[in-house]
Scaffold this motif. Structure first.
Motif, PDB file in Angstrom:
ATOM      1  N   THR A  87       0.830  -1.219   0.000  1.00 18.24           N
ATOM      2  CA  THR A  87       0.000   0.000   0.000  1.00 18.24           C
ATOM      3  C   THR A  87       0.854   1.255   0.000  1.00 18.24           C
ATOM      4  N   ASN A  88       1.908   1.268   0.816  1.00 16.33           N
ATOM      5  CA  ASN A  88       2.777   2.442   0.881  1.00 16.33           C
ATOM      6  C   ASN A  88       3.517   2.680  -0.428  1.00 16.33           C
ATOM      7  N   LEU A  89       3.950   1.614  -1.075  1.00 12.42           N
ATOM      8  CA  LEU A  89       4.619   1.766  -2.370  1.00 12.42           C
ATOM      9  C   LEU A  89       3.667   2.325  -3.419  1.00 12.42           C
ATOM     10  N   GLU A  90       2.421   1.850  -3.405  1.00 13.86           N
ATOM     11  CA  GLU A  90       1.442   2.364  -4.365  1.00 13.86           C
ATOM     12  C   GLU A  90       1.210   3.855  -4.151  1.00 13.86           C
ATOM     13  N   ARG A  91       1.215   4.282  -2.895  1.00 16.66           N
ATOM     14  CA  ARG A  91       1.015   5.705  -2.599  1.00 16.66           C
ATOM     15  C   ARG A  91       2.198   6.532  -3.074  1.00 16.66           C
ATOM     16  N   ALA A  96       4.607  10.200  -7.329  1.00 18.56           N
ATOM     17  CA  ALA A  96       5.420  10.413  -8.529  1.00 18.56           C
ATOM     18  C   ALA A  96       4.550  10.864  -9.699  1.00 18.56           C
ATOM     19  N   ALA A  97       3.385  10.227  -9.837  1.00 18.39           N
ATOM     20  CA  ALA A  97       2.460  10.606 -10.908  1.00 18.39           C
ATOM     21  C   ALA A  97       1.945  12.032 -10.707  1.00 18.39           C
ATOM     22  N   GLY A  98       1.692  12.396  -9.457  1.00 24.56           N
ATOM     23  CA  GLY A  98       1.230  13.751  -9.153  1.00 24.56           C
ATOM     24  C   GLY A  98       2.254  14.803  -9.527  1.00 24.56           C
ATOM     25  N   LYS A 190       4.502  16.920  -1.436  1.00 21.03           N
ATOM     26  CA  LYS A 190       4.411  15.523  -1.858  1.00 21.03           C
ATOM     27  C   LYS A 190       5.656  14.740  -1.441  1.00 21.03           C
ATOM     28  N   LEU A 191       6.822  15.360  -1.570  1.00 21.12           N
ATOM     29  CA  LEU A 191       8.053  14.674  -1.184  1.00 21.12           C
ATOM     30  C   LEU A 191       8.116  14.427   0.326  1.00 21.12           C
ATOM     31  N   GLU A 192       7.530  15.346   1.095  1.00 25.35           N
ATOM     32  CA  GLU A 192       7.457  15.120   2.537  1.00 25.35           C
ATOM     33  C   GLU A 192       6.652  13.862   2.834  1.00 25.35           C
ATOM     34  N   ARG A 193       5.626  13.619   2.028  1.00 27.81           N
ATOM     35  CA  ARG A 193       4.805  12.417   2.220  1.00 27.81           C
ATOM     36  C   ARG A 193       5.552  11.148   1.796  1.00 27.81           C
ATOM     37  N   VAL A 194       6.482  11.282   0.842  1.00 30.21           N
ATOM     38  CA  VAL A 194       7.331  10.130   0.503  1.00 30.21           C
ATOM     39  C   VAL A 194       8.111   9.688   1.737  1.00 30.21           C
ATOM     40  N   GLY A 195       8.621  10.657   2.481  1.00 30.47           N
ATOM     41  CA  GLY A 195       9.324  10.333   3.721  1.00 30.47           C
ATOM     42  C   GLY A 195       8.428   9.628   4.717  1.00 30.47           C
ATOM     43  N   ASP A 196       7.188  10.086   4.826  1.00 36.31           N
ATOM     44  CA  ASP A 196       6.244   9.441   5.745  1.00 36.31           C
ATOM     45  C   ASP A 196       5.972   8.000   5.334  1.00 36.31           C
TER      46      ASP A 196
END
Length: 229
Positions: A87-91, A96-98, A190-196
């Motif tokens: 699930t986290n990888l899909e997010r 990346a798409a965003g 968005k990149l901050e959410r990648v860290g999360d």
């Protein structure tokens, strides 16, 4: 190996393949942003369907293993972790798409000076490196490396926290930079959410390898300073 061990091995390979694809998506979205390459950005958007297909297949495979083998102990923990990591990888793939979509929608190239002032490229590089290291931690079952992700995410948080004031100064200096500045601020978010998401993955690696649950641990310590003493 037993049938269960074979299926878990294949599941791990599938997750790693998905990880590599998501990592590629994040890399290409960055290149599209820096080079203002709309064609590359569109490629990222098209390949998002592959990320979604991976997620659905891994979910189905996990469900089948649950139904056929009733795993216990470390096998059960791995399967539960795999579902959440999936699930986290899909997010992250969605993120990346965003970012790629912002490149497609933008009417002007992102100014190099603005990218420098906001530390966006440095943040992007660190987000990609964190994603790479979580995959290494997963492949090698390296919980020391997994734990290092928590501290490294602080770099992303700091850039994110500082971004509004930096972007505000850029806009005040030249109102014409408003559309570009807002896109950059959104990418930083968005990149901050990648860290999360990477931290969530690190927690799952530690869970299945060590049988330790870290979710909400830090917030619990803040609420109760005596916790963990």
């Amino acid at each position: 190996m037993t049938p269960l061990e074979n299926e878990l091995t294949e599941l791990k390979k599938e997750l790693i393949s998905m990880w590599i694809l998501v990592q590629s998506q994040l890399n290409k979205a960055k290149e599209a942003m820096v080079q203002f390459d709309k064609d590359l950005a569109r490629e990222v958007l098209i390949k998002e369907k592959r990320v979604n297909s991976f997620e659905l297949k891994i979910d189905r495979d996990c469900e089948n293993i649950f139904a056929l083998h009733c795993p216990v102990a470390v096998d059960l923990r791995f399967l539960l972790a795999a579902l959440k990591i999936n699930t986290n990888l899909e997010r992250i793939g969605d993120i990346a798409a965003g970012i790629a979509l912002y490149v497609v929608e933008s009417t002007a190239n992102f100014d190099a000076d603005t990218l420098e002032k906001t530390s966006l490229v440095r943040m992007y590089d660190e987000a990609i490196n964190i994603l790479i290291d979580t995959r290494t931690a997963f492949e090698k079952e390296d919980t020391v490396l997994a734990r290092s992700i928590f501290k490294r995410d602080d770099v992303l948080d700091a850039i994110n926290d500082n971004a509004p004031s930096v972007v505000s100064d850029i806009i005040k200096a030249d109102i014409n930079t408003l559309p570009e500045a807002l896109y950059i601020l959104s990418i930083i978010r968005k990149l901050e959410r990648v860290g999360d998401q990477a931290k969530n993955i690190a927690e799952e690696i530690i869970f299945y390898v060590e049988a330790k649950i870290l979710k909400h641990y830090e917030s619990g310590k803040k609420d109760n300073p005596e916790a963990g003493e």
